[in-house]
Design an enzyme around this catalytic site. Structure first.
Site, short mmCIF file in Angstrom:
data_model
loop_
_atom_site.label_atom_id
_atom_site.label_comp_id
_atom_site.label_asym_id
_atom_site.label_seq_id
_atom_site.Cartn_x
_atom_site.Cartn_y
_atom_site.Cartn_z
N ARG A 60 3.85 -15.73 14.63
CA ARG A 60 4.18 -14.63 13.76
C ARG A 60 4.28 -13.33 14.54
NH1 ARG A 60 3.26 -10.36 10.87
NH2 ARG A 60 1.86 -10.24 8.96
N ALA B 81 3.85 8.00 3.03
CA ALA B 81 4.65 6.71 3.21
C ALA B 81 4.31 5.96 4.29
CB ALA B 81 6.09 7.01 3.07
N LEU C 207 5.28 4.12 7.70
CA LEU C 207 6.23 4.88 8.95
C LEU C 207 7.13 3.87 9.51
CD1 LEU C 207 5.63 7.33 10.36
CD2 LEU C 207 4.04 6.26 11.95
N ASP D 1 -4.85 0.50 1.40
CA ASP D 1 -5.33 -0.75 1.09
C ASP D 1 -6.90 -0.92 0.52
OD1 ASP D 1 -3.41 -2.48 1.49
OD2 ASP D 1 -3.56 -2.23 3.74
N SER E 139 0.89 -1.35 0.05
CA SER E 139 -0.15 0.06 0.11
C SER E 139 0.80 1.25 -0.06
CB SER E 139 -1.00 -0.05 1.16
OG SER E 139 -0.24 -0.01 2.34
N HIS E 140 2.17 1.07 0.28
CA HIS E 140 3.10 2.45 0.17
C HIS E 140 4.38 2.04 -0.63
CE1 HIS E 140 0.13 3.29 3.27
NE2 HIS E 140 0.23 4.43 3.04
N ARG F 137 7.36 -8.87 6.87
CA ARG F 137 8.31 -7.84 5.93
C ARG F 137 9.69 -8.50 5.83
NH1 ARG F 137 10.21 -3.47 7.66
NH2 ARG F 137 9.57 -3.42 9.65
N PRO G 291 5.03 -9.01 14.59
CA PRO G 291 4.89 -8.00 13.82
C PRO G 291 6.10 -7.45 13.08
CG PRO G 291 4.46 -7.17 16.08
CD PRO G 291 4.39 -8.83 15.96
N HIS H 187 -14.01 2.36 20.47
CA HIS H 187 -13.44 3.55 21.16
C HIS H 187 -12.06 3.36 21.51
CE1 HIS H 187 -14.35 0.26 24.10
NE2 HIS H 187 -13.45 0.94 24.96
N ASP I 207 3.96 -1.52 12.91
CA ASP I 207 3.51 0.02 12.19
C ASP I 207 2.06 -0.04 11.92
OD1 ASP I 207 3.04 2.23 10.49
OD2 ASP I 207 4.35 1.41 9.15
N MET I 208 1.09 0.34 12.16
CA MET I 208 -0.35 0.28 12.09
C MET I 208 -1.14 1.48 11.98
SD MET I 208 -1.36 -1.09 15.96
CE MET I 208 -1.94 0.07 16.81
P1 NDP Z 1 -1.24 -3.91 8.86
O1 NDP Z 1 -2.70 -4.04 9.54
O2 NDP Z 1 -1.17 -4.52 7.67
O3 NDP Z 1 -0.16 -4.19 9.92
C1 NDP Z 1 0.02 -3.54 11.25
C2 NDP Z 1 1.01 -4.25 11.81
O4 NDP Z 1 0.60 -5.64 12.49
C3 NDP Z 1 2.37 -4.61 11.19
O5 NDP Z 1 3.44 -4.24 12.01
C4 NDP Z 1 2.18 -5.90 10.89
O6 NDP Z 1 3.45 -6.69 10.37
C5 NDP Z 1 1.57 -6.52 11.92
N1 NDP Z 1 0.75 -7.55 11.74
C6 NDP Z 1 -0.12 -7.79 10.65
N2 NDP Z 1 -0.85 -9.04 10.84
C7 NDP Z 1 -0.21 -9.78 11.69
C8 NDP Z 1 -0.50 -10.89 12.31
N3 NDP Z 1 -1.27 -11.84 11.81
N4 NDP Z 1 0.34 -11.33 13.42
C9 NDP Z 1 1.15 -10.38 13.97
N5 NDP Z 1 1.55 -9.07 13.49
C10 NDP Z 1 0.75 -8.66 12.33
O7 NDP Z 1 -0.99 -2.29 8.84
P2 NDP Z 1 -1.82 -1.18 8.24
O8 NDP Z 1 -2.77 -1.66 7.13
O9 NDP Z 1 -2.58 -0.69 9.41
O10 NDP Z 1 -1.03 -0.21 7.85
C11 NDP Z 1 -0.31 -0.31 6.64
C12 NDP Z 1 0.69 0.66 6.42
O11 NDP Z 1 0.06 2.01 6.07
C13 NDP Z 1 1.60 1.19 7.49
O12 NDP Z 1 2.79 0.96 7.03
C14 NDP Z 1 1.48 2.58 7.96
O13 NDP Z 1 2.57 3.30 8.27
C15 NDP Z 1 0.88 3.12 6.40
N6 NDP Z 1 -0.04 4.33 6.63
C16 NDP Z 1 0.49 5.42 6.30
C17 NDP Z 1 0.08 6.72 6.76
C18 NDP Z 1 0.39 8.05 6.65
O14 NDP Z 1 -0.24 9.06 6.75
N7 NDP Z 1 1.91 7.95 6.04
C19 NDP Z 1 -1.57 6.51 7.04
C20 NDP Z 1 -2.06 5.23 7.29
C21 NDP Z 1 -1.26 4.30 7.17
P3 NDP Z 1 4.13 -6.70 9.06
O15 NDP Z 1 4.54 -5.53 8.71
O16 NDP Z 1 5.29 -7.95 9.27
O17 NDP Z 1 2.90 -7.11 8.18
O1 PYC Z 2 -2.83 4.57 3.66
O2 PYC Z 2 -3.95 5.74 5.03
C1 PYC Z 2 -3.08 5.67 4.12
C2 PYC Z 2 -2.32 6.53 3.97
C3 PYC Z 2 -2.66 8.11 4.19
C4 PYC Z 2 -1.55 8.85 3.96
C5 PYC Z 2 -0.57 8.08 3.46
N1 PYC Z 2 -1.21 6.78 3.66
#
Ligand code: NDP
Ligand code: PYC
Length: 341
Positions: free
Chosen positions: A308, A127, A129, A193, A52-53, A314, A310, A235, A183-184
């Site tokens: 697994r 991007a 984080l 996504d 996604s990034h 990756r 987090p 919440h 990173d979430m």
């Molecule tokens: P995910 O929900 O895919 O993953 C969140 C975290 O949980 C990761 O560290 C991931 O590890 C871990 N994880 C996922 N599945 C499992 C599992 N089954 N067991 C254990 N750990 C798990 O991420 P998001 O969709 O929430 O975010 C995706 C990306 O979007 C992030 O990099 C975030 O920084 C980016 N983002 C950027 C924004 C911005 O403004 N720049 C805004 C919002 C999001 P792993 O990485 O190994 O999968």
């Molecule tokens: O995936 O939510 C997102 C996002 C917002 C800004 C950059 N990525």
């Protein structure tokens, strides 16, 4: 079968992808320094399977640069504020070059005071984080970062979107292993996504978002076109998203996710907000034992049945990319090459 499943995949050495992305950023108005930082960031996300990034974001970067919304030539201004505080004005440019400019001073402060805060404002973050925190853990430091984005998330109990998708990333050293990193997004799903699901014609799992009438929907297009995302975990995620707005915007001097107006810049996609990074030197708190204690924690989690960690997905993708090259959709690679001309 989804559209993505039938598209051809090709593989490129990491350095080749990085160089290609740098040419794209240079071609579309970034300075040498900014292009190098963004290319490494984006290539790293693609390498680690953070799709996604990764290169998915390039059209958004390019249209944003063309719209004049972000300054690809910005020179960040770093201010040494206090023993444990560094401030950076990104000057309307990207957050990552601002972090790069402040990094030596920030690390020096964290090592001498035991803790240091970096407040970035007037910045655009588009991007993942984790690339902002993982390198600190590789240097033995604990790092926490938050960034706010653009209004698309309804606070729990509210009727209208207000928060951004507001991610939180954390990294800590772990003895004889990769750093522990998570990173979430604080939304149920990252906006990126949702866009990917819409592009692929896929339905979302229940509970991700609502349509323009505030009704639950699994249609990604309904979320993107007038609807909104929900926070993860009701919440609790909503409170964390609120915290991100406070730390990344109110504390840094950046915009809240709803405070900027990009309507005069068609094509603009990058949120103009702020970012906070907190660095801790664990040797000041726990002597040299911290990384070993991290290791013990991981071992206990695994003994409890954890399959697994987090970050583990990756790191596995990174190993595969080192062996086979970085996986890329062949059409996406053609598009990148065209953008670099
Ligand atoms: P995910 O929900 O895919 O993953 C969140 C975290 O949980 C990761 O560290 C991931 O590890 C871990 N994880 C996922 N599945 C499992 C599992 N089954 N067991 C254990 N750990 C798990 O991420 P998001 O969709 O929430 O975010 C995706 C990306 O979007 C992030 O990099 C975030 O920084 C980016 N983002 C950027 C924004 C911005 O403004 N720049 C805004 C919002 C999001 P792993 O990485 O190994 O999968
Ligand atoms: O995936 O939510 C997102 C996002 C917002 C800004 C950059 N990525």
């Amino acid at each position: 079968m989804s559209a993505s499943a039938i598209r051809a995949v090709t593989h490129l050495p990491f350095s080749e992808l990085q160089a290609l992305l740098k040419r794209v950023f240079l071609r579309h108005g970034c300075s040498e320094t900014v292009a190098a930082v963004l290319a490494e960031n984006c290539a790293s996300a693609q390498r680690d399977g953070a799709h996604s990034h990764g290169v998915f974001r390039i059209p958004g970067y390019v249209s944003t640069l063309a719209s004049g919304w972000v300054d690809g030539q910005a020179r960040p201004q770093v201010t040494d504020v206090a023993a444990g505080v560094v401030r950076v004005d990104a000057m309307g440019g990207f957050a990552q070059p601002a972090l790069a400019a402040a990094r030596p001073l920030l690390v020096e402060k964290a090592r001498s005071a035991g803790i240091a805060v970096l407040a970035i404002h007037n910045s655009h973050h588009f991007a993942a984080l984790w690339p902002d925190v993982e390198p600190f853990a590789e240097q033995g430091l604990v790092a926490l970062s938050v960034v706010n984005s653009m209004t698309c998330v309804v606070p729990h109990g509210a009727r209208k979107p207000l928060f951004g998708t507001n991610p939180i990333a954390f990294a800590a050293p772990c003895a004889d292993a990769h750093p522990i990193v998570f990173d979430m997004a604080t939304s149920a799903m990252a906006h990126g996504d949702v866009q990917i699901a819409a592009r692929q014609g896929e339905q979302l799992p229940p509970g991700m978002g609502v349509d323009s009438q505030g009704q639950p929907t699994r249609d990604p297009r309904a979320i993107l076109e007038g609807g909104a995302l929900l926070p993860f975990g009701g919440h609790k995620g909503s409170a964390l998203s609120m915290m991100v707005e406070l730390l990344a915007a109110a504390l840094t001097g950046g915009h809240f996710s709803w405070e900027f107006d990009w309507s005069a810049h068609p094509g603009a996609k990058t949120p103009w907000t702020g970012q906070l990074i907190i660095l801790i030197d664990p040797t000041k708190a726990e002597g040299e034992r911290f990384a070993q204690r991290s290791r013990e924690l991981v071992e206990q989690m695994q003994a409890a049945g954890l399959q697994r960690m987090p970050g583990e997905r990756r790191y596995r993708a990174r190993e595969a990319a080192a062996r086979d090259g970085v996986a890329l959709d062949a059409q996406e690679l053609d598009a990148l090459r065209a953008l670099a001309l």
